[in-house]
Motif scaffolding. Structure first.
Motif, PDB file in Angstrom:
ATOM      1  N   LEU A 183       0.905  -1.171  -0.142  1.00 42.13           N
ATOM      2  CA  LEU A 183       0.021   0.124  -0.037  1.00 42.13           C
ATOM      3  C   LEU A 183       0.912   1.350   0.042  1.00 42.13           C
ATOM      4  O   LEU A 183       0.434   2.298  -0.499  1.00 42.13           O
ATOM      5  N   SER A 184       1.808   1.429   0.487  1.00 39.34           N
ATOM      6  CA  SER A 184       2.790   2.448   0.673  1.00 39.34           C
ATOM      7  C   SER A 184       3.747   2.722  -0.637  1.00 39.34           C
ATOM      8  O   SER A 184       4.583   3.581  -0.513  1.00 39.34           O
ATOM      9  N   ALA A 185       3.932   1.507  -1.286  1.00 38.86           N
ATOM     10  CA  ALA A 185       4.619   1.536  -2.573  1.00 38.86           C
ATOM     11  C   ALA A 185       4.196   2.854  -3.535  1.00 38.86           C
ATOM     12  O   ALA A 185       3.081   3.288  -3.616  1.00 38.86           O
ATOM     13  N   ASP A 186       5.295   3.413  -4.144  1.00 37.79           N
ATOM     14  CA  ASP A 186       4.993   4.492  -5.177  1.00 37.79           C
ATOM     15  C   ASP A 186       4.564   3.876  -6.494  1.00 37.79           C
ATOM     16  O   ASP A 186       5.066   3.013  -7.082  1.00 37.79           O
ATOM     17  N   ASP A 187       3.342   4.206  -6.766  1.00 38.51           N
ATOM     18  CA  ASP A 187       2.719   3.613  -8.419  1.00 38.51           C
ATOM     19  C   ASP A 187       3.436   4.298  -9.344  1.00 38.51           C
ATOM     20  O   ASP A 187       2.923   5.642  -9.707  1.00 38.51           O
ATOM     21  N   ARG A 201       7.080   0.854  -6.433  1.00 39.02           N
ATOM     22  CA  ARG A 201       8.395   0.815  -6.104  1.00 39.02           C
ATOM     23  C   ARG A 201       8.132   1.064  -4.457  1.00 39.02           C
ATOM     24  O   ARG A 201       7.674   2.188  -4.022  1.00 39.02           O
ATOM     25  N   ILE A 202       8.919   0.342  -3.805  1.00 33.95           N
ATOM     26  CA  ILE A 202       8.942   0.484  -2.296  1.00 33.95           C
ATOM     27  C   ILE A 202       9.253   1.901  -1.774  1.00 33.95           C
ATOM     28  O   ILE A 202      10.213   2.481  -2.438  1.00 33.95           O
ATOM     29  N   ASN A 203       8.601   2.245  -0.599  1.00 31.22           N
ATOM     30  CA  ASN A 203       8.801   3.641  -0.111  1.00 31.22           C
ATOM     31  C   ASN A 203       8.778   3.339   1.349  1.00 31.22           C
ATOM     32  O   ASN A 203       7.894   3.200   1.979  1.00 31.22           O
ATOM     33  N   ALA A 204      10.239   3.282   2.121  1.00 35.87           N
ATOM     34  CA  ALA A 204      10.435   3.101   3.467  1.00 35.87           C
ATOM     35  C   ALA A 204       9.737   4.195   4.420  1.00 35.87           C
ATOM     36  O   ALA A 204       9.051   3.914   5.398  1.00 35.87           O
ATOM     37  N   GLY A 205       9.827   5.416   3.672  1.00 32.23           N
ATOM     38  CA  GLY A 205       9.267   6.470   4.486  1.00 32.23           C
ATOM     39  C   GLY A 205       7.684   6.522   4.501  1.00 32.23           C
ATOM     40  O   GLY A 205       7.033   6.259   5.765  1.00 32.23           O
TER      41      GLY A 205
END
Length: 602
Positions: A183-187, A201-205
Motif C-alpha cells: 500500500l505504501s509503494a509509489d505507483d 516501487r517500495i517507499n520506506a518512509g
C-alpha cells in the motif's frame, strides 16, 4: 557510514544459510527447504530468497508454508529472465515477489514480469563489475566493493524494509507487513497494479507512516461465518496440512463469508486485509499446505465495514470414511483482519447555544490534523469561528442547528457527522402538548411535551378545580379532572439557559359525562338477593336522586332489564334460581353507564 554502504534496516541481524556450493551449484530443493525450516527455528523473522526457478517444488512449498504458519514473511526475486514468466519461490501465494527498477524508476529490462509480482525495488541495469553509480554497490570478497545489478539485489531491500517494520512494531503479523509494503509503494505508472511494477516501487518512509499518527493499524478478529457457496465433491491432495496426513482425499469446499462493522470509526480507511496466520480457514490452492487464509471480498470495503471470506473443506478418505470439516466448521470460523486508517474524532460541546456562546472541540483528533468548523441553523441565527470552534446565537430567535468540522487528511477533506444543537430560547411551538382534550370527571389524566435540550425549568398551569398529582418541572404532568362540565386550559412554559420562551404552549380540555356517583353491589358473592345501590361521591350531589335504569347481563344473554325509571338509590335484586357464575350489573345514570361485577353462588 562514510566507508561504503548501509542497509535499509541498519540494526538487523543476519542469519546466513547456504543453498549453493562453492562452485555456485544448486544444492537441491531438499537442502533449501531444510535451510528455510532451520532459519525459522533459529529465530529468523524475515527470509530472503535471492534465487528462482520455473519448477513448482512441493518440497519448497511445504517449507515456505511452515514459515508462513509461524508468522514469518518470505521475500523472493522475480528472476532476471527479461520475460513474463512464473518463477518460484516468488510465485508461491504467501511469498513477496520483487522485481527491479533502475535509478530513475524505469523498469529494469532484465527483470522478470508476471501476475504474481508484489513490488519493485532498485536493482540497477549494468552487469556485475561495471563501475556505474546507477547500479547497486555491494560488498565482495577480499574486503572490497562491487557495482552490480539484478533482482537478487532488489529483493533484500524489501527484506530490509520488512525487518524495519517488524522492529518498529513487533505485534505486526506477516500479512500486515506485506500489505503495508504494497500500500505504501509509489505507483510508478499511476495505473494501479501491473505485471512490471506490481503495486509500485517500495517507499520506506511512507511504509513507516502507516504505523504513526495520524494513521493507526488495528488488528481485529471476528468469529462465526456463513456459507456463501460450495462445490461438489472432488479429489484433492493435502500436503503438510495440520491434522491431516499427506495423502489424496475426497473433498467439498465451502466459501465462508462474514460481513463486519468496524469496532472503531474512521475518517478514511487506507486499507483492509485478512491475516491468514490468525484465521481458522484455508485457501483455494490445491495441494493445500494448511496455511491460514482470509481476504476481503472485492468491492465490499467501506469506511465503516467490510465482507471477509475464507474456505473450509469437508473431507472424506478415498475409501469413503467421513473425516469432518477442516480446519473448522463454517459456523466456528475465526476471521482475523487488519484495518489501516485515520481514526475519526468526535465533536464535543454543549447541545445548547445562546448569545453568550459556547466552544466546541474535537475529541480524539489524530496528531497532525486540524479541523475547520462549520454550522447551519433553521433561522440563520447561528455563527461559529472556523478556527477556534467558538459558536454563538446571533439574535434572540430560536431553532435547531448543526455544528460540524471539515478535517484535512491524506484522504482529502472529510466532513464529520454533524452535532445537532438548539439555538436560543425555546418557542412554545417547539413543545406542543400531548394529552386528552376531554375526560370523565375525577379521573387521572396525563399531559406531556417533547424532551427538550438544555431545559432548566418547566412550568405547568392547569384549569381551576382540577387537582395536581405530579410532574411540575418535568416533561410529564398528571392531573385529576374536576366536576362535570368544568373546562379550561392546560399550559406549559419551558426555560433553558438562554431564557424562557415568550409564550405558553396550550391545550384546551373539558370534563364529560356524569360525575359524582358510583355503583355498589352487596353481598358479593350473593345467593338469594343482592342490593344494588347508587352512591353519591360528590358532596353537592348528596341530596339529588337522578332517575336511573338497571340492567343485568348473564352468560351470553340479558337476564333482567328494568326499563322503568328508578327513583330510589337502592334496588333489591332477587337472584334465586339463577345459574352460578359471573354477571354484569349496569346502571344508566343520565345516559352514562356505571358497571360492577356480581358473582352468584348458591
Amino acid at each position: 557510514n562514510t566507508l561504503g554502504i548501509r542497509g535499509v534496516d541498519w540494526n538487523a541481524q543476519i542469519l546466513s544459510k547456504r543453498v549453493r556450493d562453492s562452485n555456485d551449484n544448486w544444492l537441491g530443493d531438499n537442502v533449501a527447504a531444510q535451510k528455510i525450516v532451520d532459519a525459522v527455528n533459529e529465530g529468523a523473522d524475515v527470509l530472503n530468497c535471492s534465487w528462482s526457478s520455473t519448477v513448482n517444488s512441493s518440497t519448497l512449498a511445504v517449507a515456505i508454508a511452515y514459515a508462513y504458519r509461524t508468522n514469518r514473511i518470505t521475500v523472493a526475486t522475480m528472476g532476471n529472465t527479461g520475460v513474463q514468466e512464473t518463477r518460484y519461490p516468488g510465485a508461491f501465494p504467501n511469498v513477496m515477489a520483487v522485481g527491479a527498477t533502475q535509478n530513475d524508476d524505469t523498469h529494469s529490462p532484465y527483470s522478470t514480469t508476471g501476475t504474481h509480482i508484489d513490488v519493485v525495488a532498485p536493482g540497477g541495469i549494468h552487469p556485475a563489475g561495471y563501475t556505474n553509480e546507477e547500479d547497486i554497490i555491494t560488498t565482495t570478497t577480499n574486503n572490497n566493493y562491487l557495482y552490480t545489478s539484478g533482482t537478487s539485489f532488489a529483493a533484500p531491500q524489501v527484506v530490509g524494509l520488512a525487518s524495519l517494520l517488524e522492529g518498529f512494531n513487533s505485534n505486526l503479523d506477516n500479512d500486515d507487513i506485506r500489505q503495508i509494503i504494497r500500500l505504501s509503494a509509489d505507483d510508478i505508472n499511476d495505473n494501479g497494479f501491473d505485471n512490471e511494477y506490481g503495486f509500485g516501487r517500495i517507499n520506506a518512509g511512507r511504509a513507516l507512516e502507516f504505523l504513526q499518527a495520524p494513521n493507526t493499524l488495528n488488528q481485529w478478529t471476528a468469529s462465526g461465518g456463513t456459507v456463501f457457496s460450495s462445490t461438489g465433491t472432488y479429489a484433492a491432495q493435502f500436503i503438510g496440512a495440520p491434522g491431516l496426513s499427506t495423502a489424496n482425499y475426497i473433498v467439498k469446499r465451502y466459501e465462508v463469508r462474514k460481513t463486519i462493522t468496524f469496532p472503531s470509526n474512521f475518517l478514511c480507511v487506507v486499507g483492509v486485509w485478512g491475516r491468514g496466520v490468525s484465521t481458522t480457514g484455508w485457501n483455494l490452492s490445491s495441494p493445500n499446505f494448511g496455511e491460514g487464509f482470509c481476504e476481503v471480498v472485492p468491492g465490499t470495503q467501506t469506511n465503516t465495514g467490510v465482507t471477509l471470506r475464507t474456505y473450509v473443506y469437508e473431507i472424506w478418505s478415498i475409501s469413503g470414511s467421513y473425516l469432518g470439516y477442516y480446519p473448522q466448521s463454517p459456523s466456528n470460523v475465526s476471521f482475523a483482519y487488519s484495518v489501516s486508517g485515520i481514526p475519526s474524532p468526535t465533536i464535543s460541546g454543549p447541545s445548547l447555544v445562546c448569545t453568550s456562546g459556547a466552544t466546541y472541540t474535537l475529541t480524539g483528533l489524530p496528531v497532525g490534523l486540524t479541523g475547520t468548523w462549520t454550522c447551519t441553523s433553521t433561522n440563520n441565527n447561528l455563527a461559529i469561528n472556523p478556527t477556534t470552534g467558538y459558536a454563538y446565537a446571533t439574535n434572540s430567535t430560536s431553532g435547531q442547528g448543526t455544528i460540524s468540522s471539515v478535517i484535512n487528511t491524506g484522504c482529502g477533506n472529510i466532513t464529520l457527522p454533524a452535532k445537532t444543537v438548539w439555538v436560543g430560547p425555546y418557542s412554545s411551538s417547539n413543545y406542543p402538548i400531548t394529552g386528552p382534550s376531554s375526560a370523565p370527571c375525577r379521573q387521572n389524566v396525563y399531559y406531556s411535551i417533547p424532551t427538550l435540550t438544555g431545559v432548566t425549568s418547566i412550568n405547568w398551569v392547569w384549569p381551576s378545580g382540577w387537582t395536581y398529582v405530579s410532574g411540575q418541572n418535568t416533561a410529564y404532568l398528571a392531573l385529576q379532572t374536576g366536576t362535570t362540565g368544568s373546562s379550561g386550559t392546560v399550559a406549559v412554559q419551558a426555560t433553558n439557559t438562554c431564557g424562557p420562551s415568550g409564550s405558553y404552549a396550550t391545550k384546551y380540555t373539558s370534563v364529560t359525562g356524569i360525575c359524582g356517583y358510583s355503583l355498589s353491589v352487596s353481598p358479593n358473592p350473593v345467593s338469594n338477593e343482592a342490593t344494588i345501590e347508587l352512591i353519591s361521591t360528590v358532596e353537592e350531589k348528596a341530596t339529588e336522586t337522578p332517575e336511573w335504569e338497571l340492567e343485568v347481563f348473564g352468560p351470553g344473554q340479558l337476564l333482567k332489564t328494568k326499563t322503568g325509571k328508578l327513583k330510589d338509590k337502592i334496588h333489591k335484586l332477587n337472584t334465586q334460581g339463577w345459574q352460578d357464575g359471573v354477571y354484569i350489573v349496569r346502571a344508566i345514570v343520565n345516559g352514562e353507564p356505571l358497571t360492577e361485577k356480581l358473582v352468584v353462588k348458591h
